[in-house]
Design an enzyme around this catalytic site. Structure first.
Site, short mmCIF file in Angstrom:
data_model
loop_
_atom_site.label_atom_id
_atom_site.label_comp_id
_atom_site.label_asym_id
_atom_site.label_seq_id
_atom_site.Cartn_x
_atom_site.Cartn_y
_atom_site.Cartn_z
CE LYS A 1 36.15 35.68 16.76
NZ LYS A 1 35.58 36.83 17.53
N GLY B 1 34.97 32.76 25.31
CA GLY B 1 35.93 33.82 25.55
C GLY B 1 35.99 34.88 24.48
N GLY C 1 36.40 29.85 19.70
CA GLY C 1 36.86 28.47 19.90
C GLY C 1 35.88 27.44 19.38
CG ASP D 1 33.05 34.40 14.94
OD1 ASP D 1 32.92 35.39 14.20
OD2 ASP D 1 33.07 34.47 16.18
#
Length: 320
Positions: free
Chosen positions: A20, A115, A119, A154
């Site tokens: 995302k 990042g 992920g 998330d």
């Protein structure tokens, strides 16, 4: 068990889930519980993690990283035990499933590690869906989302995909009707940033400035309007990420990456989430391809993507 032979019948369920971009991220003050309230607009993009969950006779959970991973993982510390979100997702599913077996999870990594693109959360979402199918648990998407929230803010969004507004810790999700495509170039760094450290740095910068951030109570409606219309120019004027300056404080090279992107035709650029991935907004798919090629000449790892895309989906279900 195989009803005819009485022998164990192994099965593999393969699921992919998207990374995302935080198109908007407003961060409130440090709360007494050590967290921050946020108001975020999540956009699922066409860069996917994949988890293959295989039933095994031996009890327990094992995890490996697929050699098909497209990332350079040298020097990356990816835990393969209960510190891994996918492992923890499988453990939660085993607790609620009546017919759980041992399971091996093979993760194909494509979303930058540490990042700011979720992920690890995508791995967890994919694992929840894969184990639900593998063990015939029969949980609804709503029930899976409830379990996902236990794993991190998330994870529910990676199950949902598309576009969504996230409030609270980011896991209070409201789907947004924004189906028009926007095009981005993601510039992955060759290092990671710790999300807690980025938040601590933001708190430190605010304290040094005497700034008291308000509790976020919603997102700028102009962002959702621009996403609904796929209007890159309008969207570029309202991108916001309160964590960006903290990420740049920890990794000043991100400022250079943003500058190179914007000087080579990006409509706008921002650090994605807690970084260090940089997301550069492009006018359209052709512009994104051209921008990515230009950035690669600077030695940058640039990937053109688009969004929104669907959340976690089963791609195969095979008896072995």
């Amino acid at each position: 068990m195989n009803a005819l032979s009485g022998r164990f019948a192994a099965r593999t369920v393969r699921v992919r889930a998207p990374g995302k971009v935080n198109v908007a991220l407003d961060v409130g003050p440090l709360r007494p519980d050590g967290y921050h309230s946020v108001a975020s607009v999540y956009l699922a993009v066409s860069l996917y993690e994949e988890v293959a969950a295989t039933s095994v006779e031996t009890p327990g959970i094992t995890v490996s990283i697929s050699p098909d991973s497209t990332l350079d993982l040298d020097g990356m510390d990816i835990p393969l035990d209960n510190r891994n979100l996918a492992y923890r997702a499988a453990a939660i599913m085993a607790d609620v499933s009546e017919h759980a077996t041992g399971v091996h999870l093979e993760i194909t990594k494509r979303v930058p590690v540490a990042g700011g693109m979720g992920g690890g959360s995508a791995d967890a979402a994919a694992t929840l869906l894969a184990c639900d199918a593998l063990w015939n648990s029969g949980l609804s998407r709503e029930e899976l989302a409830h379990l996902a929230a236990e794993l991190g803010a998330d994870v529910p969004f990676s199950l949902l995909g598309g576009t969504a507004v996230g409030l609270g810790l980011g896991d209070d999700l409201s789907p947004a009707l924004a189906k028009a495509q926007t095009h981005w170039v993601l510039v992955a760094a060759d290092f990671g940033l710790s999300t807690p450290e980025v938040y601590r740095t933001l708190d430190r910068l605010r304290a040094a400035e005497g700034v008291e951030a308000p509790e976020p109570d919603g997102v700028d409606p102009r962002i959702l309007t621009a996403l609904r219309g796929g209007d890159a120019e309008a969207l570029g004027t309202v991108l916001v990420n309160d964590l960006q300056r903290a990420a740049i404080e920890l990794a000043p090279s991100l400022r250079d990456t943003l500058g190179i992107g914007e000087s080579h035709g990006a409509v706008a650029g921002m650090v994605s989430g807690s970084g260090p991935t940089v997301a550069l907004l492009a006018e359209d798919s052709i512009a994104a391809e051209g921008l990515a090629q230009d950035l690669r000449r600077f030695g940058l790892n640039a990937l053109p993507v688009h969004g929104p895309v669907p959340g976690a989906r089963i791609v195969s279900d095979t008896l072995l």
